[in-house]
Write an enzyme that holds these catalytic residues in place. Structure first.
Site, PDB file in Angstrom:
ATOM      1  N   TYR A 121      43.505  43.342  32.820  1.00 51.56           N
ATOM      2  CA  TYR A 121      44.465  44.621  33.213  1.00 51.56           C
ATOM      3  C   TYR A 121      43.735  45.199  34.428  1.00 51.56           C
ATOM      4  O   TYR A 121      42.818  44.815  35.060  1.00 51.56           O
ATOM      5  CB  TYR A 121      44.216  45.537  32.142  1.00 51.56           C
ATOM      6  CG  TYR A 121      42.840  46.311  32.068  1.00 51.56           C
ATOM      7  CD1 TYR A 121      41.831  45.678  31.296  1.00 51.56           C
ATOM      8  CD2 TYR A 121      42.447  47.414  32.525  1.00 51.56           C
ATOM      9  CE1 TYR A 121      40.589  46.515  30.808  1.00 51.56           C
ATOM     10  CE2 TYR A 121      41.329  48.131  32.424  1.00 51.56           C
ATOM     11  CZ  TYR A 121      40.327  47.532  31.780  1.00 51.56           C
ATOM     12  OH  TYR A 121      39.325  48.278  31.556  1.00 51.56           O
ATOM     13  N   CYS A 122      44.516  46.107  35.019  1.00 53.89           N
ATOM     14  CA  CYS A 122      44.014  46.713  36.493  1.00 53.89           C
ATOM     15  C   CYS A 122      44.388  48.272  36.344  1.00 53.89           C
ATOM     16  O   CYS A 122      44.300  49.022  35.375  1.00 53.89           O
ATOM     17  CB  CYS A 122      44.432  45.915  37.538  1.00 53.89           C
ATOM     18  SG  CYS A 122      46.358  45.633  37.608  1.00 53.89           S
ATOM     19  N   ARG A 123      45.277  48.625  37.548  1.00 54.02           N
ATOM     20  CA  ARG A 123      45.543  50.065  37.810  1.00 54.02           C
ATOM     21  C   ARG A 123      46.722  50.495  37.038  1.00 54.02           C
ATOM     22  O   ARG A 123      46.918  51.622  36.836  1.00 54.02           O
ATOM     23  CB  ARG A 123      45.420  50.424  39.394  1.00 54.02           C
ATOM     24  CG  ARG A 123      44.065  50.097  39.886  1.00 54.02           C
ATOM     25  CD  ARG A 123      44.101  50.411  41.419  1.00 54.02           C
ATOM     26  NE  ARG A 123      43.049  50.362  41.847  1.00 54.02           N
ATOM     27  CZ  ARG A 123      42.659  50.177  43.373  1.00 54.02           C
ATOM     28  NH1 ARG A 123      43.612  49.906  44.188  1.00 54.02           N
ATOM     29  NH2 ARG A 123      41.667  50.093  43.806  1.00 54.02           N
TER      30      ARG A 123
END
Lengths: 236, 236
Positions: free
Chosen positions: B177-179
DNA sequence: TATGTTGTCAAGTACTTACTTGAATAAACC
DNA sequence: GGTTTATTCAAGTAAGTACTTGACAACATA
């Protein structure tokens, strides 16, 4: 993939949605259209601008996808393109009220001193409606009432209220509502009724919030002309 | 009370909130700050602008109340002033994706073709975490991981991933996952892992949405240095 | 077909915005 | 106390925005 130019373009596009809401006049337009569709000349009147200028604001909103339009004879009706737009406008108002330093001063300058007026939340009003000890009064202009209102509400636009007080049943509290938290109509109505000894309160927010909460609404002329009243499944 | 000038002033003020979000560069800043506080030079780097220009954007955000700042030595850290700001940014993105005609083209130009990458929703990921058959990988830059991440996640910034693949346990799916939905990091990470035969999926949105949903988060260095890991009660 | 009504378009003006460059602060380091 | 690092401020420029005015287009009605 992942390069600067493409990212800038993408975020410019995302931000363009905020940009079109970033003008006070267009915000007023969205606030009005959250009540239901309206033709250009009425919108111009509502926001106090020339028709040409209003038309250009509407073109901008149209190009950005926030509103749709339809032609009916010589008139062109504009409406919000979906419930997300009203939600976005609500989110803007929320952030403004939480973080904008001078907002309460500006609100007070427009709305006057609200401290003497008691309010009901949506759920409080719903409970009292179910209990039957309250009459719900829609004080917005009539076209807005016709395009959608709280089920069972009576329409008396605030401008006509002083002459039509006898239309209200006696001995029951009147709960007035209008467009939303930054609308003066219900405030004015409650003050007028208080001056004439009628017990009255104001709904804390307005029709769009009631509808968005999934509470019962209807379109047409409501009680006044039941033949036109229809249960409504969705608006906006 | 109720006059034109006061109404215009009030709606100009409400709209000013949307106005500051109505620039692609400031939107990028808000998107970064939704991950946690950052100093000016790092923000400038993230948005690909000069420090002077970034500083001016930050001053604007500051004056409008959307962000706060604190000084720590020579650095000045900026952060969102409350959860409502991240919600507003999410509402903007939602309207954009629903109503902006060319958004999917722009998104594809930046993100590339996502059709080959499978995704998990927040609840799907939570269920698989509870089942224990998945390892959660945070691929954002390290400062963002430190200021808050999904509980139990491992940090390998996407730039270091190719050289650190051996840090990942074998025989278990990796959920990266990221932003948020318009961030490329997790996409890149999943592609890299696929090339090396590691089963990997991407969380549909990102950390701010996970946190906003009330799902478990923690700050500090997490598993890597448990002494710094602390349960987090609120961010933003 | 002419006439009125409603809305859009084009051109012009005053004002605002996004960026650049270079100078000025403010705290930290030696 | 002078130098370095991080940030802000001030001034300038090119482009964009909000409004005005007057001409034009689309439909309705007579």
């Amino acid at each position: 993939m992942g390069d600067r130019k493409a990212k800038d373009d993408l975020f410019d596009a995302l931000a363009s949605v905020a940009k079109v809401l970033g003008s006070g006049r267009r915000a007023e337009i969205v606030d009005v259209l959250a009540q239901g569709e309206r033709p250009v000349d009425e919108i111009a009147q509502e926001i106090g601008q020339s028709i040409a200028n209003t038309s250009q604001h509407l073109q901008l909103l149209l190009r950005s996808g926030l509103v749709h339009s339809r032609r009916d004879g010589t008139r062109i009706y504009y409406r919000l393109s979906g419930p997300g737009v009203a939600q976005l406008w609500a989110a803007v108002r929320l952030v403004a009220s939480d973080h904008l330093a001078n907002l309460s001063d500006l609100a007070a300058a427009y709305l006057g001193d609200r401290s003497a007026l008691s309010t009901l939340t949506r759920t409080e009003l719903k409970d009292r409606m179910d209990g039957g000890d309250v009459i719900v009064l829609d004080v917005r202009p009539e076209p807005e009432f016709r395009s959608g209102h709280i089920s069972g509400a009576v329409s008396i636009p605030v401008k006509e209220l002083a002459e039509r007080l006898q239309d209200l049943p006696e001995g029951v509290t009147v709960a007035a509502y209008c467009r939303g938290p930054y609308c003066v109509f219900a405030d004015e109505a409650v003050r007028t009724m208080h001056r004439h000894g009628i017990p009255a309160v104001r709904l804390e927010d307005g029709y769009p919030e009631w509808e968005a909460a999934g509470l019962p609404v209807e379109t047409g002329n409501g009680r006044g002309s039941p033949q036109n009243s229809t249960e409504k499944t969705s608006n906006v």
